[in-house]
Each structure stands twice: as C-alpha cells, then as structure tokens.
Design an enzyme around this catalytic site. Structure first.
Site, short mmCIF file in Angstrom:
data_model
loop_
_atom_site.label_atom_id
_atom_site.label_comp_id
_atom_site.label_asym_id
_atom_site.label_seq_id
_atom_site.Cartn_x
_atom_site.Cartn_y
_atom_site.Cartn_z
N HIS A 119 0.82 -1.23 0.00
CA HIS A 119 0.00 0.00 0.00
C HIS A 119 0.85 1.27 0.00
O HIS A 119 0.35 2.33 0.36
CB HIS A 119 -0.96 -0.02 1.20
CG HIS A 119 -2.03 -1.07 1.09
ND1 HIS A 119 -2.84 -1.46 2.12
CD2 HIS A 119 -2.41 -1.83 0.02
CE1 HIS A 119 -3.68 -2.40 1.72
NE2 HIS A 119 -3.43 -2.66 0.46
N CYS A 127 4.09 12.98 -7.33
CA CYS A 127 3.31 13.90 -8.15
C CYS A 127 1.96 13.24 -8.44
O CYS A 127 1.92 12.08 -8.83
CB CYS A 127 4.09 14.18 -9.44
SG CYS A 127 3.11 15.12 -10.62
N CYS A 147 4.17 20.04 -7.54
CA CYS A 147 5.30 19.32 -8.09
C CYS A 147 6.28 20.31 -8.72
O CYS A 147 5.86 21.12 -9.57
CB CYS A 147 4.79 18.33 -9.13
SG CYS A 147 6.12 17.51 -10.04
N GLY A 187 -1.93 -9.45 12.46
CA GLY A 187 -2.47 -8.11 12.69
C GLY A 187 -3.23 -7.53 11.51
O GLY A 187 -3.21 -6.33 11.30
N THR A 188 -3.88 -8.40 10.76
CA THR A 188 -4.70 -7.90 9.65
C THR A 188 -6.10 -8.49 9.72
O THR A 188 -6.26 -9.67 10.05
CB THR A 188 -4.05 -8.17 8.27
OG1 THR A 188 -4.98 -7.75 7.25
CG2 THR A 188 -3.67 -9.62 8.04
N SER A 189 -7.09 -7.66 9.40
CA SER A 189 -8.47 -8.11 9.48
C SER A 189 -8.83 -8.99 8.28
O SER A 189 -9.93 -9.55 8.25
CB SER A 189 -9.42 -6.91 9.54
OG SER A 189 -9.18 -6.05 8.45
#
Ligand code: OAD
Length: 248
Positions: A119, A127, A147, A187-189
């Site tokens: 992610h 930019c 930018c 630790g992830t749903s």
C-alpha cells in the site's frame, strides 16, 4: 502464551517463510488500526472522504493535512517488539519474505529489509499527475504543495481505495505466498483485497498457515493455527521458542 509444539516443529523445518502484516502489528507502537471499533481510524474518519482519488480531487487540502497528521504520528512512533521479532525471524531462515499493508515504515526501522509494501509508504510523496517520487519542493504556502517539475499537486505515495496495487509488489507478494512452506498472517483483518487473498493462496499452495490476532477474522477458521494474542507478545515468544526448539 504457549506456542503449540506442532507449530514449532513444523516451523523449525521450514526453508521458506512468508509473513503478511497489517495495521495490528503497529498498534502497540501507538499507530491506530483502521477497523478496531473504538480506536481504528475508520471509526473517526470516513475512507470516502479521505483515502480515495475522488476525495483528493474534491478537497486536496483536507486529504493532505490528514496525511500530514498521520506522518507526524508515524514519525513519533517507535518499532515495537513485534517489528523487532520479525526482523530477527528473517535471520533464521534461508528464504524469508515480509509483505506489509502498512505504510508506516516501522518494519524497516526495526531492521527488516526487502519489505514488500503493498500500500505504499506514507513517508514518500509523489506527483499526483505523473506519479514520480518527489523528495523536495519549494514551500510557497500552497497546500498541498506543487510538483517542482510540472506544477501538479503533490500527494502521499500510498494506495487509495479504488486504486490498483503497485504491480511489481503484488507480483512479488503472490510469488512469495505461493512458494513458501510457512505463512504468517499477522495483525490484519483480512477484509481488504487483494492482500486478504494471500493467506488463502498460501494455504492452497500447501503452506502451513498461522494467524496472529487477538480477534477472530474471516480467515481464522481456515488457518492451521490461530494464536489469539497481541503481536508484540506472541512474536517475541515465538522467536524465543523456535530458537529453543532448534537447540533441543
Ligand atoms: P485493520 O484495521 O482492518 O485490522 C487490524 C487488525 O489488527 C484487526 O484484525 C485487529 O484485531 C488486529 N490487531 C489489533 N491490535 C493488534 C495487536 N496488538 N497485535 C495483533 N493484531 C492486532 O487493518 P488492516 O487489516 O491492515 O488500506 O487493513 C487493511 C487495509 O485497510 C489497510 O492497509 C488500509 C485499510 O483501509 C488502505 O488504506 C488502502
């Protein structure tokens, strides 16, 4: 928590280990998760207002400032025992891949290397038009800043809802998940796809799959082992027990 002996014996013999982490791994560093009912970020803010390309088009200042707030939070946070244990775990296997949905860079700060960031990373800026990474810009008072190359607005280098995962990282994550003999989902749903599909892919490919999470998730019933505890306690115990198992 006692780590099951069968888990340790299987792990001790593993040659290739892959780990998928989510926001829960950084919870003990004080970085809020997304979906925990009282403390999660989405309990206070709506993803539609803050983490989508549309939100940025509608109100770039609001989105930029929210990410600035999260950047400060992350800069003030320290890696916790879970991050440190994962960095140590990597040294115990010939092949080890760490895939994260987290954008906070805490794995790297704990000493993990070659982290596959699905992610993006909140510490980087890009930019909004060309997607090039921008590391310095003039402060003209514009929020978000522009930018220096093309004048388009700058944005955080993270994946928003409705945007595709970065293709190279997704490919690496898929290969690492389907070519390992041990897989951890920590630790992830496991509700946000395509990352949420990786534990099932590992399972289908024949890996032993372990979940570490204080709460059950949609994946829990499929895991070979589900360790119900916080990552900052379970992971250091697991590393210690694994080293003892190998010495025995
Ligand atoms: P979530 O907030 O959906 O889930 C966090 C999980 O961590 C929950 O299952 C908690 O039970 C668990 N948890 C909480 N504290 C923990 C601890 N100390 N140790 C272990 N587990 C703990 O976060 P993610 O699954 O990472 O995407 O969310 C996936 C994606 O959805 C995020 O990357 C983000 C979000 O919307 C984007 O922004 C694109």
């Amino acid at each position: 928590m006692t780590i099951p002996v069968e888990l340790l014996q299987r792990l001790a013999g593993a040659k290739s280990v892959t780990v998928l982490t989510g926001a829960g791994v950084s919870a003990e560093s004080g970085v809020p998760t997304f979906r925990d009912a009282l403390t999660g970020l989405w309990a206070k803010f709506s993803p539609e207002e803050l983490a989508t390309p549309d939100a940025f088009r509608r109100n770039p200042r609001l989105v930029w400032e929210w990410y600035q707030w999260r950047r400060k939070l992350v800069a003030g946070a320290e890696p916790n025992p879970a991050h440190l244990a994962l960095a140590e775990l990597a040294t115990l296997f010939p092949r080890f891949h760490l895939i994260t949905q987290n954008v906070d860079g805490l794995h790297q700060r704990a000493g993990s290397w070659n982290v596959i960031e699905l992610h993006g990373n909140i510490t980087r800026t890009k930019c909004s038009d060309e997607g090039t990474i921008v590391s310095a810009w003039k402060d003209t008072g514009n929020v978000p800043p522009k930018c220096p190359a093309c004048g388009a607005l700058l944005r955080p280098d993270v994946v928003w809802f409705g945007e595709p995962m970065p293709a190279p990282e997704m490919r690496q994550a898929m290969t690492a998940s389907t070519h390992c003999d041990f897989f951890f989902s920590i630790g992830t749903s496991t509700v946000v796809y395509p990352a949420a599909a990786l534990p099932s892919e590992a399972l289908r490919s024949g890996a032993t799959v372990v979940e570490i999470n204080p709460q059950p998730t949609p994946f829990t019933p499929q895991a070979h082992f589900a360790l119900a505890g916080v990552a900052g306690v379970v992971l250091p115990e697991l590393v210690k027990a694994l080293k003892a198992c190998r010495r025995a």
